[in-house]
Write a protein that holds these residues in place. Structure first.
Motif: not given
Length: 322
Positions: A284-294, A296
């Protein structure tokens, strides 16, 4: 052979009495090991049918000894031989009373042969039924047969076919068949001296004493039989309890082993659950990080697109005039 009443004499007439006698005939030819269970089955059936007196008589029937059972088998299985044997007993007792020495010797020879033959038949019948007789039991059968020859009451009891214990020949009857010595002549009594007891009274008193001794023996044997039966029942109960305890202990051991295995499986399942939970949180944490990067990257892409559009527009405006 016409049966006279024995140790469990016939009740007066009626279908119920005949029915009870028939059941008793069956019981007293049943091997002693099965006697009690069969007796209680018949007694319970009589109680269920409302025949309380029949149930009482059946329940009061005593389990026969092995020797008595074998003697009963003779009565039921060899009725013709039994009838001739009873006739021999009557003739032998008559010869004994009349002191017919020649007739008594002849009948005594028959007695020895027939007692031996019938005892062998009893042993054969018992063996065929799966309960061979020991030498001691054979001797008890022979004693019963000698009592039948010597004592009319014993003859009636044996003819009834319901013996519970072996019979004992009376001591007053010669075992070897020899005629008894005649009594010495009575001396004249002095005046005032009481005369001896009449022979009839003496015989009656001897018979009464024998009857009382037999009753005492019967009661003692009944008490011994009850005690032995109680001991067997208690031993059987103890064996059942021991077997039940062993089964319970085995089941307890299996349950403990299953519980230990289940607890170990539960611990392993909890560990797997904890790992899965941690991996889920990490994912879930990696998913949130990837969503934020996407997000941006999308914003930067849009901004770059707008910048391109603005630059292209400026170029068009500053181009050479026509």
């Amino acid at each position: 052979m016409r049966r006279s009443s024995g140790g469990h004499g016939r009740a007066s007439g009626g279908r119920g009495a005949a029915r009870v006698e028939s059941v008793l005939d069956e019981l007293y030819t049943t091997p002693p090991s099965d006697f009690v269970s069969r007796r209680e089955e018949h007694a319970a059936a009589a109680r269920t049918a409302g025949r309380k007196e029949d149930a009482r008589r059946l329940h009061a029937a005593r389990r026969p000894t092995l020797a008595a059972w074998a003697a009963n088998l003779l009565t039921h299985s060899r009725p013709e031989e039994a009838g001739r044997f009873l006739e021999l007993g009557r003739a032998l007792r008559d010869a004994h009373r009349t002191l017919d020495a020649a007739g008594l010797r002849e009948l005594s020879d028959q007695r020895r042969r027939i007692v031996s033959a019938l005892s062998r038949q009893a042993a054969q019948l018992a063996g065929e039924a799966g309960h061979p007789l020991s030498e001691a039991a054979r001797r008890e059968v022979e004693a019963t047969l000698r009592a039948v020859l010597a004592d009319p009451e014993a003859a009636d009891r044996w003819a009834g076919g319901h013996l519970a214990v072996s019979l004992t020949p009376p001591s007053g009857f010669p075992a070897d068949g020899a005629p008894a010595e005649p009594a010495p002549p009575e001396r004249p009594s002095r005046p005032g001296t009481p005369r001896g007891k009449p022979a009839g009274r003496t015989k009656d008193e001897l018979a009464e004493r024998r009857r009382r001794r037999q009753e005492e023996l019967d009661r003692a044997e009944q008490a011994a039989e009850r005690a032995a039966r109680l001991l067997r029942d208690r031993r059987a109960e103890q064996a059942d309890a021991d077997a039940s305890l062993r089964r319970t202990q085995d089941e307890h051991g299996r349950a403990r082993a299953e519980l230990s295995a289940a607890e170990q499986q539960l611990r392993q399942a909890r560990e797997r659950l904890d790992r899965a939970e941690r991996e889920r949180r990490d994912a879930e944490e990696r998913g949130r990080t990837a969503a934020d990067a996407l997000a941006r990257a999308e914003r930067e892409a849009r901004e770059a697109t707008r910048q391109v559009d603005r630059s292209a527009s400026g170029v068009r405006r500053s181009g050479p005039s026509g």
